[in-house]
Structures are given as structure tokens and as C-alpha cells.
Scaffold this motif. Structure first.
Motif, PDB file in Angstrom:
ATOM      1  N   THR A  61      71.546  44.790  32.990  1.00 49.82           N
ATOM      2  CA  THR A  61      70.850  43.710  32.286  1.00 49.82           C
ATOM      3  C   THR A  61      69.442  43.559  32.841  1.00 49.82           C
ATOM      4  O   THR A  61      69.189  43.865  34.015  1.00 49.82           O
ATOM      5  N   ARG A  89      65.460  41.161  32.230  1.00 54.62           N
ATOM      6  CA  ARG A  89      64.829  39.945  31.708  1.00 54.62           C
ATOM      7  C   ARG A  89      63.537  40.330  30.984  1.00 54.62           C
ATOM      8  O   ARG A  89      62.511  40.542  31.626  1.00 54.62           O
ATOM      9  N   LEU A 112      60.517  37.287  26.449  1.00 54.21           N
ATOM     10  CA  LEU A 112      61.288  36.043  26.468  1.00 54.21           C
ATOM     11  C   LEU A 112      60.940  35.191  27.681  1.00 54.21           C
ATOM     12  O   LEU A 112      61.707  34.322  28.080  1.00 54.21           O
ATOM     13  N   ASN A 128      63.036  34.621  31.359  1.00 49.38           N
ATOM     14  CA  ASN A 128      64.036  33.585  31.647  1.00 49.38           C
ATOM     15  C   ASN A 128      65.398  33.873  31.044  1.00 49.38           C
ATOM     16  O   ASN A 128      66.367  33.185  31.355  1.00 49.38           O
ATOM     17  N   LYS A 129      65.472  34.890  30.184  1.00 52.04           N
ATOM     18  CA  LYS A 129      66.733  35.186  29.506  1.00 52.04           C
ATOM     19  C   LYS A 129      67.160  36.609  29.813  1.00 52.04           C
ATOM     20  O   LYS A 129      66.344  37.529  29.796  1.00 52.04           O
ATOM     21  N   THR A 130      68.454  36.802  30.062  1.00 52.73           N
ATOM     22  CA  THR A 130      68.987  38.115  30.395  1.00 52.73           C
ATOM     23  C   THR A 130      69.578  38.775  29.160  1.00 52.73           C
ATOM     24  O   THR A 130      70.335  38.161  28.410  1.00 52.73           O
ATOM     25  N   LEU A 131      69.213  40.050  28.955  1.00 55.70           N
ATOM     26  CA  LEU A 131      69.772  40.851  27.868  1.00 55.70           C
ATOM     27  C   LEU A 131      70.258  42.184  28.425  1.00 55.70           C
ATOM     28  O   LEU A 131      69.821  42.620  29.490  1.00 55.70           O
ATOM     29  N   THR A 150      66.678  46.274  25.062  1.00 59.73           N
ATOM     30  CA  THR A 150      65.291  46.117  25.492  1.00 59.73           C
ATOM     31  C   THR A 150      64.628  47.480  25.610  1.00 59.73           C
ATOM     32  O   THR A 150      65.286  48.516  25.475  1.00 59.73           O
ATOM     33  N   TYR A 205      64.114  39.323  19.049  1.00 60.46           N
ATOM     34  CA  TYR A 205      63.109  38.521  19.732  1.00 60.46           C
ATOM     35  C   TYR A 205      61.701  39.125  19.656  1.00 60.46           C
ATOM     36  O   TYR A 205      60.742  38.517  20.120  1.00 60.46           O
ATOM     37  N   TYR A 225      56.822  34.905  35.121  1.00 63.32           N
ATOM     38  CA  TYR A 225      57.015  33.657  35.871  1.00 63.32           C
ATOM     39  C   TYR A 225      55.696  33.064  36.358  1.00 63.32           C
ATOM     40  O   TYR A 225      55.634  31.897  36.744  1.00 63.32           O
TER      41      TYR A 225
END
Length: 237
Positions: A74, A76, A80, A83-86, A91, A152, A199
Motif C-alpha cells: 500500500t 499514500r 490525495l 493522507n489516504k492509503t491505497l 497508483t 481520484y 504533508y
């Protein structure tokens, strides 16, 4: 498990010397153009016979500045906000099992010089020195799906920063203008994408950052959403 050896067929030459400055897609920085230099035995005119009929190419490449042991189930995505894990396969993260990337680029020209074949490319998202493992012609009738859903990443990301130059930086650009007429344009387009980690985008404190484009060390500061280029230092080779 079976393994398959892969031999690079060429090497990319681009303005980007480090991951930090590379745009996340090839069409986001129009001034960031480059070249593909074919390697022996692939630098043979027979290998590219007919390629001049195509305006765009698919380049398959290897993320060579990534530790081969570093891949993740996974990730980030910066799109996004980090802040969101896929899942990695949802990706285009470089931290993939085989570290293979895919990029669609414009083919602007083909140069044949002695035993060297150079493909002149348009906007690209590849670090200088990236090994290319295959070239395929881009076919609009089957490679383009304008109505496709892209989760996204459905639309082109907006430029996140406005960019200006300090007096010092403007004076430096004037010196470099003759040999590097598109340097200012390249700097603006790269920084406008805000290459900082996601971040840091909400950090309101003024900080100084550095990027390397070609052989120039560029320093810039951010205040709110305004980036100011404060120094452009040429590394003499």
C-alpha cells in the motif's frame, strides 16, 4: 518462480537530476523536454524504421533511483494529500514490485549521428539517466479513452503555487538567457506543481527549498501559496 532478465535499450537525458523535482505526469511541465539515447545494439536505424510516422510513444522504464528491495503493498498517493492509503496497483507509485513505469511522450524528432540514434522528446516525467526497457508507438484509436473513469485522478491537477523571481534571481537569469532561453519557464512550471511532500503543503512557515535542473542549483522560498526563487547557481562543469 521464473525470472526474466531485462536489458535497457536506451538512456533518458532530461533536466531532472533528482526525484524531488520530477513532475508526476509527463504533460504537466511543457518546458521539461528531453532525449532518449539508444544503446548498442539497438542504436541501429533498422530498429526505428517507421517510427517517424508516430507523433507519440509509450516508454517503459525502470525507476532506477529506488532501492530494489523497497516496494510496498500500500502507498499514500500525493494526489490525495498523502493522507489516504491505497493498494500499490491502484497508483503509479515508484515503489512497485518490479519498479517498472510507463510514460506517454511526444516524439518531436529523430536524430541519426554516426552510430548514435537520439529520439527528441517533448514534456516528460523521467529522471536523467533513467533506463528505458521498451518503446511502443502510441495508437490513438485504442490507447485513448476520453470517457474512462480515473478515480481520484480524473482531471489535470491544478497548479498549486504562483512563482516569482527575486532581483538576484532575475539578474542571474539574464546571464544564462543566451544558452538557456527556457530556463525561467522550466523553473516556473516545476515549482508551480509544488514538488514538496504532501504533508508540507499546509506548512505556513517560510522555508527554503532547493532543486536541481540541468546543472543549476535553484533555491526558493514559500510564503503561503507564493513561491519566490531567490538564487540560481550554475555548477561549472
Amino acid at each position: 518462480m521464473m525470472t526474466y532478465p531485462i536489458e535497457p535499450i536506451g538512456i533518458i537525458r532530461s533536466p531532472y537530476n533528482e526525484k524531488f523535482a520530477v513532475p508526476r505526469q509527463p504533460n504537466l511541465v511543457p518546458a521539461g523536454q528531453g532525449e532518449l539515447h539508444l544503446l548498442p545494439p539497438f542504436n541501429d536505424p533498422n530498429c526505428i524504421k517507421g517510427l517517424e510516422q508516430f507523433s507519440h510513444l509509450w516508454l517503459l522504464f525502470q525507476f532506477h533511483q529506488i532501492d530494489p528491495e523497497k516496494w510496498r503493498l500500500t502507498v499514500r498517493p500525493p494526489r490525495l494529500g498523502g493522507n489516504k492509503t491505497l493498494g500499490v496497483f491502484a497508483t503509479r507509485s515508484p515503489f512497485r514490485p518490479n519498479h517498472i513505469g510507463l510514460s506517454a511522450v511526444e516524439l518531436k524528432d529523430i536524430i541519426l549521428e554516426k552510430k548514435q540514434i537520439i529520439l527528441k522528446l517533448g514534456s516528460l516525467d523521467l529522471i536523467d539517466g533513467t533506463p528505458i526497457i521498451d518503446i511502443k508507438p502510441y495508437l490513438p484509436y485504442c490507447d485513448s479513452y476520453p470517457e474512462a473513469d480515473a478515480g481520484y485522478a480524473q482531471s489535470v491537477p491544478k497548479q498549486k503555487l504562483t512563482v516569482e523571481f527575486s532581483t538576484t534571481a532575475l539578474n542571474q537569469l539574464a546571464i544564462y538567457q543566451a544558452n538557456h532561453p527556457k530556463l525561467a519557464e522550466l523553473i516556473i512550471q516545476v515549482i508551480a506543481q509544488d514538488p514538496r511532500p504532501a504533508y508540507k503543503h499546509s506548512n505556513l512557515d517560510q522555508q527554503t527549498y532547493g532543486i536541481t535542473l540541468y546543472h543549476f542549483n535553484i533555491k526558493w522560498q514559500i510564503t503561503n501559496q507564493q513561491a519566490t526563487v531567490i538564487d540560481i547557481d550554475e555548477n561549472k562543469i
